[in-house]
Write an enzyme that holds these catalytic residues in place. Structure first.
Site, PDB file in Angstrom:
ATOM      1  N   ASP A   1     -11.414   3.277   3.752  1.00 45.39           N
ATOM      2  CA  ASP A   1     -11.424   1.233   3.975  1.00 45.39           C
ATOM      3  C   ASP A   1     -13.006   1.402   4.199  1.00 45.39           C
ATOM      4  O   ASP A   1     -13.331   0.308   3.300  1.00 45.39           O
ATOM      5  CB  ASP A   1     -11.294   0.950   5.305  1.00 45.39           C
ATOM      6  CG  ASP A   1     -10.312   0.361   4.752  1.00 45.39           C
ATOM      7  OD1 ASP A   1      -9.956  -0.556   3.862  1.00 45.39           O
ATOM      8  OD2 ASP A   1      -9.574  -0.584   6.277  1.00 45.39           O
TER       9      ASP A   1
ATOM     10  N   GLN B   1      -6.308  -1.522   9.789  1.00 46.50           N
ATOM     11  CA  GLN B   1      -5.613  -2.722   9.263  1.00 46.50           C
ATOM     12  C   GLN B   1      -6.627  -3.865  10.324  1.00 46.50           C
ATOM     13  O   GLN B   1      -5.874  -3.880  11.088  1.00 46.50           O
ATOM     14  CB  GLN B   1      -3.665  -3.109   9.366  1.00 46.50           C
ATOM     15  CG  GLN B   1      -3.568  -4.005   8.248  1.00 46.50           C
ATOM     16  CD  GLN B   1      -3.978  -4.799   7.200  1.00 46.50           C
ATOM     17  OE1 GLN B   1      -3.900  -3.256   6.088  1.00 46.50           O
ATOM     18  NE2 GLN B   1      -3.778  -5.540   5.768  1.00 46.50           N
TER      19      GLN B   1
ATOM     20  N   LYS C   1       0.522  -1.984   0.161  1.00 41.43           N
ATOM     21  CA  LYS C   1      -0.094   0.254  -0.064  1.00 41.43           C
ATOM     22  C   LYS C   1       0.916   1.272  -0.150  1.00 41.43           C
ATOM     23  O   LYS C   1       0.736   2.290  -0.892  1.00 41.43           O
ATOM     24  CB  LYS C   1      -0.346  -0.128   1.146  1.00 41.43           C
ATOM     25  CG  LYS C   1      -2.170  -0.643   0.897  1.00 41.43           C
ATOM     26  CD  LYS C   1      -3.174  -1.101   2.521  1.00 41.43           C
ATOM     27  CE  LYS C   1      -4.046  -2.066   1.927  1.00 41.43           C
ATOM     28  NZ  LYS C   1      -4.487  -2.476   3.754  1.00 41.43           N
TER      29      LYS C   1
END
Ligand code: GUN
Length: 292
Positions: A119, A96, A52
């Site tokens: 997200d 995460q 990422k």
């Protein structure tokens, strides 16, 4: 068989995003910024993070990884989320997953400001997605939508079977493909661990999207000739012919299924690179919505 090459498309999309970011920078404004919270040192999460951040840098975004030890408390983690919510230089951030067991992920995700929730996991964004309103789409389903769209794979009126009902992939994917639009307008079956006759259901599908996490689950006898196969699985299996002693495979028996599929994603290099692009697109969107 047509390979749905996520790596190649991600390269193209990165160039497009870079043009957009360069235009922002040329006006003297700051770059869009993505932060990420990582708790512990799960090797898969470490690897996703690395990809990422590398991609962020390639398109001109700034990014920051905020690490915490495995033993962080829920309260401390919520404080870290609130700090990012309040930081005007942070356009978007992710926490995460998975988080350690002593932390309630839902509580953490609820603490994220929906306007920075790149997200798309906050119930506000999830609800807007379900209603077809403007929002941040979750990265993996959004990446798959881009992959289908840019490869001109029609989903209109198609029977789609999605295997796996997670909040991250299966459930949002089922909503996006059943919505009006293109890609969309599909008839979706969301299959899961309690589904009966999964083989028969898959065999009737025009498009199979597997997000189960079981190597070689989708076998050739489950696939209709000419079907489109999207493999979201990333599974590490032993392979003593490799120096590392292992290799990555998806949920699909690629070797046997690919000759009869009309389109298929490889693993690695299919869906994975597209999720990173989706996250970056969401971050740029968050930036453009803010007052920068
Ligand atoms: N873990 C696996 N996939 C994802 C994702 O898309 N976002 C976050 N935050 N964690 C993940």
């Amino acid at each position: 068989m047509n390979l749905l090459d996520g790596r190649a498309l991600a390269t193209t999309l990165k160039s497009e995003i870079k043009v957009e970011v360069d235009a922002i920078l040329s006006t003297g404004k700051r770059a869009p910024h993505l932060s990420a919270i990582l708790v512990g040192n799960n090797p898969a999460s470490e690897s996703y993070m690395k990809n990422k951040f590398k991609s962020c840098e390639a398109v001109g975004l700034t990014s920051e990884l905020i690490r915490f030890n495995e033993d962080i408390t829920e309260k401390e983690l919520i404080s870290a989320v609130v700090k990012l919510n309040e930081d005007p230089k942070v356009d978007g951030f992710i926490v995460q997953l998975p988080l350690p067991e002593h932390i309630d992920s839902n509580k953490i995700l609820l603490a994220v400001d929906p306007s920075k929730d790149v997200d798309g996991f906050h119930p506000y964004n999830f609800g807007c997605m379900a209603q077809g309103l403007d929002c941040f789409l979750p990265a993996t389903p959004y990446g798959i939508m881009l992959l289908l769209d840019r490869n001109n794979v029609s989903t209109e009126g198609k029977n789609v079977v999605i295997i796996g009902r997670s909040n991250i992939v299966g459930t949002p994917m089922s909503l996006l493909l059943s919505r009006k639009g293109n890609p969309g307008n599909s008839t979706v079956t969301l299959a899961h661990s309690r589904t009966k006759n999964i083989k028969g259901i898959c065999k009737a599908a025009d498009i199979i999207i597997s997000a189960l996490g079981k190597p070689f689950f989708v076998t050739v006898d489950m696939v209709k000739p000419g079907a489109v196969i999207i493999d979201v699985g990333i599974n590490r299996i032993d392979d003593l012919s490799r120096k590392s002693g292992s290799r990555l495979v998806g949920d699909v028996d690629f070797e046997k299924v690919s000759p009869i599929a009309s389109h298929i994603t490889p693993v690695p290099g299919g869906v994975g690179p597209m999720t990173v692009i989706a996250l970056i697109k969401n971050t740029v969107k968050a930036y453009n919505k803010g007052n920068n």
